[in-house]
Design an enzyme around this catalytic site. Structure first.
Site, short mmCIF file in Angstrom:
data_model
loop_
_atom_site.label_atom_id
_atom_site.label_comp_id
_atom_site.label_asym_id
_atom_site.label_seq_id
_atom_site.Cartn_x
_atom_site.Cartn_y
_atom_site.Cartn_z
N GLU A 196 78.22 25.13 71.99
CA GLU A 196 78.77 25.21 70.77
C GLU A 196 79.48 24.02 69.99
O GLU A 196 80.48 23.96 69.49
CB GLU A 196 80.41 25.98 71.13
CG GLU A 196 80.06 27.27 72.06
CD GLU A 196 79.31 28.26 71.19
OE1 GLU A 196 79.81 28.39 69.91
OE2 GLU A 196 78.48 29.14 71.62
N GLY A 250 80.56 36.10 69.01
CA GLY A 250 79.51 35.61 68.59
C GLY A 250 78.21 35.84 69.27
O GLY A 250 78.28 36.88 69.99
N SER A 251 77.47 35.09 69.30
CA SER A 251 76.11 35.00 70.15
C SER A 251 76.61 35.09 71.53
O SER A 251 75.46 35.63 72.39
CB SER A 251 75.60 33.64 69.73
OG SER A 251 76.00 32.48 70.03
N GLY A 288 83.70 36.04 74.21
CA GLY A 288 82.57 35.99 73.26
C GLY A 288 83.10 36.97 72.28
O GLY A 288 83.15 38.12 72.30
#
Length: 293
Positions: free
Chosen positions: A187, A107-108, A105
Site C-alpha cells: 500500500e 479494495g484489492s 479490506g
C-alpha cells in the site's frame, strides 16, 4: 525493533530510472492485444483524456514526475511513487488484547489477500461507519503508468451514519509483524494508515444494531494531503470510467482491478451503488471498443 519501511527495504527501491521505464513498457506491451484499428481508437481516447484532465496533469508536474521516476528523496521531496510513504513505524499499530490484528479490506485486499505463509484465522464481512468507497486515487505503479495514471479505490469521509462494507481478516499475533511489513509496502502509494471501528454487517445500516468486532482494525487510505502526489480527487462516474477503461500498468489493465473488486463484493453479498455503477459504465465503454469483458 526497527521499522519495516526504512531506506534498507529491498524489492524495487534500488532500480534505476532506465530499468523502471523498461519494466513498465514491457508490462504495457505484454498486456496490449489490440488490433491496429483498436490501437488507433485507444490513442484517440488517450488524447481525449489528456485534453479533459489538465488539472491532474498539472498536479503531476515535470518536477514531481522526475521525483516519481526514482530521483532520490530528500527532506523537501514528496513521495516518488515507488518508495513507501512515510508513516509511523508499524510497531505503533495497536493490537487486540491477545496480540491479534484485524485488517480491514475495502479494495484489492478483499479479493487478493495473499501473503506467503499467512492464513487468516477469521474472515468476516463487516462495515465501517462514516466512510465511502471512491476511485479518487491515481495508480502509477500497478494499474497505470506515470504518463497515464490508472485509478484505484480509497475511502473518503462522509456522513457518520453512512457505512462502507468490506471484509476483515483476523491475523494471529505470530504473523502480525510479517503481515504489516507486506502490507506497508503493498500500500506504498497510500499516504495514511488508520485504525477504525468495524461492525458486523447484516441487512440493516443502523449502527446501534451492530455488534462491534474491533475498534482497532487497520487499513490504508489515500488522502488529498500534498505528499500524496497521485491524488486525483472527486470526478464523475463517466470521467473515472473513461480512465479505467483505457489505463493499464505492470499489474495489468485497470478495468481488471475494478471487475475483480466488484466480483469479490458480490461473492460476499455486499451492495455498493457507486462501485456497480462504475463497473457497468466501464463495461459499456469496453464493449464499444470491442474489448472482450
Amino acid at each position: 525493533r526497527t521499522s519495516s519501511i526504512s531506506s534498507s527495504t529491498p524489492l524495487s527501491l534500488s532500480r534505476s530510472e532506465e530499468s523502471r521505464t523498461k519494466q513498465m513498457r514491457g508490462a504495457h506491451s505484454s498486456c496490449s492485444a489490440f488490433s491496429s484499428q483498436q490501437r488507433l481508437f485507444y490513442s484517440h481516447r488517450r488524447n481525449h483524456y489528456h485534453h479533459h484532465h489538465r488539472k491532474h496533469q498539472q498536479h503531476l508536474s515535470q518536477t514531481v514526475v522526475k521525483r516519481m521516476r526514482g530521483t532520490p528523496n530528500n527532506a523537501n521531496d514528496k513521495n516518488d511513487g515507488f518508495r513507501p510513504m512515510e508513516r509511523e513505524a508499524h510497531e505503533d499499530v495497536i493490537l487486540e488484547e491477545n496480540g491479534d490484528l484485524y485488517v480491514f479490506g475495502y479494495g484489492s485486499i478483499v479479493w487478493k489477500f495473499e501473503i506467503e505463509g499467512i492464513e487468516p484465522i477469521e474472515t468476516v464481512r463487516c462495515k465501517a461507519f462514516g466512510w465511502q468507497r471512491r476511485f479518487y486515487q491515481g495508480s502509477t505503479d500497478h494499474r497505470g503508468t506515470l504518463e497515464f495514471p490508472g485509478r484505484t479505490v480509497t475511502m473518503t469521509k462522509c456522513s457518520k451514519n453512512s457505512p462502507v462494507s468490506g471484509v476483515a481478516y483476523r491475523i494471529k499475533r505470530e504473523d502480525v509483524e510479517k503481515c504489516l511489513e507486506n502490507l506497508e509496502f503493498r500500500e506504498k502509494q497510500y499516504d495514511l494508515r488508520v485504525q477504525l471501528e468495524i461492525y458486523e454487517d447484516d441487512d440493516g445500516d443502523a449502527k446501534k444494531t451492530k455488534k462491534l468486532i474491533s475498534s482497532k482494525a487497520v487499513c490504508w487510505i489515500a488522502t488529498e494531503d500534498e505528499k500524496n502526489v497521485n491524488w486525483v480527487g472527486e470526478q464523475t462516474v463517466d470521467e473515472i470510467a473513461t480512465v479505467i477503461a483505457n489505463a493499464r500498468g505492470p499489474s495489468g489493465p485497470n478495468y481488471e482491478y475494478l471487475f475483480n473488486l466488484a466480483d469479490a463484493m458480490r461473492s460476499f453479498n455486499i451492495e455498493d451503488e457507486h462501485l456497480y455503477e462504475l463497473e457497468a459504465q466501464v463495461k459499456k465503454l469496453l464493449v464499444g471498443d470491442n474489448v472482450e469483458v
